[in-house]
Design a protein around this motif. Sequence first.
Motif, mmCIF file in Angstrom:
data_model
loop_
_atom_site.group_PDB
_atom_site.id
_atom_site.type_symbol
_atom_site.label_atom_id
_atom_site.label_comp_id
_atom_site.label_asym_id
_atom_site.label_seq_id
_atom_site.Cartn_x
_atom_site.Cartn_y
_atom_site.Cartn_z
ATOM 1 N N SER A 12 0.852 -1.179 0.000
ATOM 2 C CA SER A 12 0.000 0.000 0.000
ATOM 3 C C SER A 12 0.892 1.234 0.000
ATOM 4 O O SER A 12 2.097 1.162 0.294
ATOM 5 N N LEU A 13 0.308 2.375 -0.297
ATOM 6 C CA LEU A 13 1.090 3.613 -0.265
ATOM 7 C C LEU A 13 1.617 3.874 1.139
ATOM 8 O O LEU A 13 2.771 4.300 1.318
ATOM 9 N N ALA A 14 0.816 3.599 2.153
ATOM 10 C CA ALA A 14 1.262 3.806 3.541
ATOM 11 C C ALA A 14 2.445 2.904 3.867
ATOM 12 O O ALA A 14 3.401 3.330 4.540
ATOM 13 N N GLU A 15 2.406 1.650 3.407
ATOM 14 C CA GLU A 15 3.523 0.749 3.652
ATOM 15 C C GLU A 15 4.784 1.228 2.936
ATOM 16 O O GLU A 15 5.890 1.184 3.494
ATOM 17 N N ALA A 16 4.624 1.688 1.703
ATOM 18 C CA ALA A 16 5.774 2.201 0.965
ATOM 19 C C ALA A 16 6.364 3.423 1.662
ATOM 20 O O ALA A 16 7.592 3.569 1.755
ATOM 21 N N ARG A 17 5.497 4.278 2.151
ATOM 22 C CA ARG A 17 5.971 5.475 2.854
ATOM 23 C C ARG A 17 6.760 5.092 4.114
ATOM 24 O O ARG A 17 7.830 5.637 4.382
ATOM 25 N N ASP A 18 6.247 4.151 4.873
ATOM 26 C CA ASP A 18 6.950 3.713 6.079
ATOM 27 C C ASP A 18 8.296 3.076 5.745
ATOM 28 O O ASP A 18 9.295 3.305 6.441
ATOM 29 N N LEU A 19 8.342 2.282 4.673
ATOM 30 C CA LEU A 19 9.610 1.674 4.261
ATOM 31 C C LEU A 19 10.624 2.739 3.841
ATOM 32 O O LEU A 19 11.811 2.648 4.174
ATOM 33 N N ALA A 20 10.147 3.736 3.121
ATOM 34 C CA ALA A 20 11.040 4.787 2.646
ATOM 35 C C ALA A 20 11.619 5.586 3.806
ATOM 36 O O ALA A 20 12.823 5.894 3.837
ATOM 37 N N GLN A 285 6.228 14.004 -3.793
ATOM 38 C CA GLN A 285 4.803 14.177 -4.071
ATOM 39 C C GLN A 285 4.081 12.837 -4.010
ATOM 40 O O GLN A 285 2.986 12.725 -3.441
ATOM 41 N N ARG A 286 4.704 11.791 -4.573
ATOM 42 C CA ARG A 286 4.088 10.458 -4.568
ATOM 43 C C ARG A 286 3.963 9.896 -3.160
ATOM 44 O O ARG A 286 2.949 9.312 -2.795
ATOM 45 N N LEU A 287 5.012 10.049 -2.367
ATOM 46 C CA LEU A 287 5.023 9.470 -1.029
ATOM 47 C C LEU A 287 4.165 10.238 -0.039
ATOM 48 O O LEU A 287 3.452 9.648 0.777
ATOM 49 N N PHE A 288 4.260 11.567 -0.093
ATOM 50 C CA PHE A 288 3.682 12.384 0.979
ATOM 51 C C PHE A 288 2.572 13.329 0.527
ATOM 52 O O PHE A 288 1.948 13.973 1.380
ATOM 53 N N GLY A 289 2.357 13.450 -0.791
ATOM 54 C CA GLY A 289 1.428 14.473 -1.253
ATOM 55 C C GLY A 289 1.921 15.859 -0.898
ATOM 56 O O GLY A 289 1.128 16.783 -0.685
ATOM 57 N N PHE A 290 3.223 16.048 -0.869
ATOM 58 C CA PHE A 290 3.861 17.283 -0.405
ATOM 59 C C PHE A 290 4.651 17.878 -1.559
ATOM 60 O O PHE A 290 5.429 17.183 -2.217
ATOM 61 N N THR A 291 4.467 19.150 -1.823
ATOM 62 C CA THR A 291 5.176 19.816 -2.909
ATOM 63 C C THR A 291 6.450 20.434 -2.364
ATOM 64 O O THR A 291 6.420 21.445 -1.655
ATOM 65 N N GLN A 292 7.576 19.798 -2.667
ATOM 66 C CA GLN A 292 8.869 20.274 -2.200
ATOM 67 C C GLN A 292 9.417 21.320 -3.164
ATOM 68 O O GLN A 292 9.446 21.116 -4.380
ATOM 69 N N THR A 293 9.832 22.447 -2.618
ATOM 70 C CA THR A 293 10.422 23.515 -3.430
ATOM 71 C C THR A 293 11.682 24.024 -2.740
ATOM 72 O O THR A 293 11.855 23.865 -1.530
ATOM 73 N N PHE A 294 12.561 24.625 -3.519
ATOM 74 C CA PHE A 294 13.736 25.297 -2.964
ATOM 75 C C PHE A 294 13.815 26.653 -3.632
ATOM 76 O O PHE A 294 14.004 26.751 -4.846
ATOM 77 N N GLU A 295 13.662 27.702 -2.842
ATOM 78 C CA GLU A 295 13.447 29.036 -3.398
ATOM 79 C C GLU A 295 14.591 30.006 -3.146
ATOM 80 O O GLU A 295 14.462 31.194 -3.416
ATOM 81 N N ALA A 296 15.721 29.509 -2.661
ATOM 82 C CA ALA A 296 16.823 30.409 -2.319
ATOM 83 C C ALA A 296 17.306 31.216 -3.522
ATOM 84 O O ALA A 296 17.775 32.350 -3.358
ATOM 85 N N TYR A 297 17.214 30.635 -4.705
ATOM 86 C CA TYR A 297 17.726 31.314 -5.890
ATOM 87 C C TYR A 297 16.663 32.142 -6.617
ATOM 88 O O TYR A 297 16.928 32.690 -7.676
ATOM 89 N N LYS A 298 15.486 32.221 -6.026
ATOM 90 C CA LYS A 298 14.442 33.089 -6.582
ATOM 91 C C LYS A 298 14.547 34.490 -5.974
ATOM 92 O O LYS A 298 14.989 34.641 -4.822
ATOM 93 N N PRO A 299 14.112 35.521 -6.688
ATOM 94 C CA PRO A 299 13.997 36.842 -6.055
ATOM 95 C C PRO A 299 13.070 36.761 -4.845
ATOM 96 O O PRO A 299 12.097 35.998 -4.845
ATOM 97 N N ALA A 300 13.363 37.542 -3.828
ATOM 98 C CA ALA A 300 12.597 37.467 -2.579
ATOM 99 C C ALA A 300 11.101 37.629 -2.811
ATOM 100 O O ALA A 300 10.280 36.956 -2.161
#
Length: 396
Positions: A12-20, A285-300
């Motif tokens: 299941s997705l929950a099992e995969a998430r726990d394994l990861a 996104q697949r594991l957590f439904g979470f959108t990971q971003t890194f914005e340090a190089y964007k204008p403030a």
Amino acid sequence: MTAGPDPQVELSLAEARDLAIAASLPADGFPDVTAALAHMHIVQLDSISTLARAHQLTLTTRIPDTTTTTIDQTLYDGTEPVAFDYPAHALALVPLADWPLWAFRRRASRRRPQYPDQQTRAALLDRITTEGPLPLRRLREGTAAGAGWTWGPVKTAVEFLLWSGDLASHRRIGGQRLFDLAERCIPDEHLNDDLTDDECLTQLLTHAGTALGVATVDDLGDYIRIPTSLAARLLPGTDLTPVRVQDWGTAWAAGEALTRPTRRFPEPVFLGPFDNLIWHRPRVQRLFGFTQTFEAYKPAARRIHGYYVCPLLAEGRLIGRADFARSAGTLTILKVSFEPGTGPDTPTHFATACRSLAAATTQTRIELAENTAEPAITGLLRTTLALNGANSQTNR
């Protein structure tokens, strides 16, 4: 997502998430830097030090009762080297024993047009041979440096000599890499290019699968930065097991991940933005439904979450994120956001993780900046931080 062998195990997705999570962040952690590197095989490096260096955050998260200072003491101040710098994922720490496995990339680097010509190679190698390990600033004295983000001719040459294995780096001085001849950095038992490309990649994919627990072909290729098609061809020759994961299709799992009891990482923790668990954004996104971003190089003005943002992992989910900075012994929380549907324990999880982060980065105070979050969340955080740490202080 990817076609492959017929899997005999379904997760299941929950099992995969726990394994990861269990593979990336074992419940008991690792006893030291050497053990952590031997499991992860790659720990990303980055020059930003607003909160701490990327590798320091990744390793302190996994090694109990350690700090960013002790991490670098182990890596750079000991009598024996622990790891070398190499473009494995991005530029990363790699355990010395893995040198033979990157022969495929060293060979490929020598075939690229950016590989320095014989005269340039000879000049740089002769200087380092004579003067000993040197930082880049010394090597390019009297030459033109690159403008902006460009490398310039000396940096380009040095980096390609590092990628090709003519040079190596396992020490730093003042935060700067020291470049030396590979034969003076890498122990003799590891200093060889004997493995074929396929042999290198088959072992590296097995390592990636062990570090990830369960992963798609795309995830595994990303871990060592090779094309998905190449990973797909070689995976049947690895020690990994094909599995079927809910909503993913065929994936691959480490055998030990499937057989050992899954124990969650016990404490809430902030993950550095270059943490191995969140490298590959489609996987996050697949594991957590979470959108990971890194914005340090964007204008403030274009940043949504902040400059140096760390996701918060608690109870097997990514439940929020915070933008941090540190100065004069103070960990400052600049901006906070929680994911939709998080429970009432989220502020407590946040405070616990903040205290751990402050300890790991050797900060003695925690402060909330102005306009950290919407007023209701800010109020909860002020209260919870005050209740969860005698050394925690907040701007009111």
